[in-house]
Design a protein around this motif. Structure first.
Motif: not given
Length: 176
Positions: A73-75, A81, A162-163, A165
């Motif tokens: 998952s990422w923005k 997202y 997810t990373q 941030t």
């Protein structure tokens, strides 16, 4: 009759030889999935390696239940997202070259496990490095790993991650 015996003998030798070659090239990964801990450790180990190091993709695939998914998952640019569904083969296709060209080590720094019956949900906090010698990670995040124990072994069913941030740091309860 002699010809038939000769054909049968050659066939037997050929099958036996092929079977021995196959067995010698196949590795026994059963210890890698004998416990939940071994399965998670094998996951991190198999994707990690120095620059120029090939990964053991046969082991990687062995960890996963058929039809398992890897879900990053990422923005996006609009700040929304998104997720992407991949099979283990898709992950290999998309990551293999980058992992070998750049080097990559993902190290688990915290784990929270919830189990009910034969299913487990693991929140596994990770740090990522280009080399094992690196002291500062270039990325951190959380892997949400769902597993099944079928009575024989542990299987990874899904990995959803997810990373971290600046605006979404990893909560303290998921750190060391």
């Amino acid at each position: 009759m002699k010809n038939l015996l000769l054909v049968l003998a050659i066939s037997f030798i050929s099958i036996t030889s092929h079977s021995q070659e196959k067995n010698e090239s196949e590795k026994d990964y059963s210890k890698n999935v004998s416990t939940l801990n071994n399965t998670i450790e094998s996951l991190y180990h198999v994707i990690s390696g120095e620059k120029g190091t090939e990964r053991d993709w046969a082991l990687f695939k062995f960890l996963f239940k058929p039809n398992a998914k890897l879900i990053p998952s990422w923005k996006n640019k609009e700040g929304i997202y998104e997720i992407r569904y991949m099979k283990p083969d898709d992950y290999i296709k998309n990551s293999e070259k980058w992992l070998v060209e750049n080097g990559f080590f993902e190290k688990e720094i915290h784990r929270k496990v919830d189990t009910f019956g034969k299913i487990s949900q693991v929140f596994s906090t990770y740090e990522s490095f280009y080399s094992e010698a690196d002291e500062k990670p270039f990325m951190r995040g959380i892997n949400s790993i769902q597993l099944l124990n079928d009575g024989e072994r542990w299987w990874i069913v899904n990995i959803y991650w997810t990373q971290e941030t600046e605006r979404q740091p990893i909560p303290k309860e998921f750190l060391r």
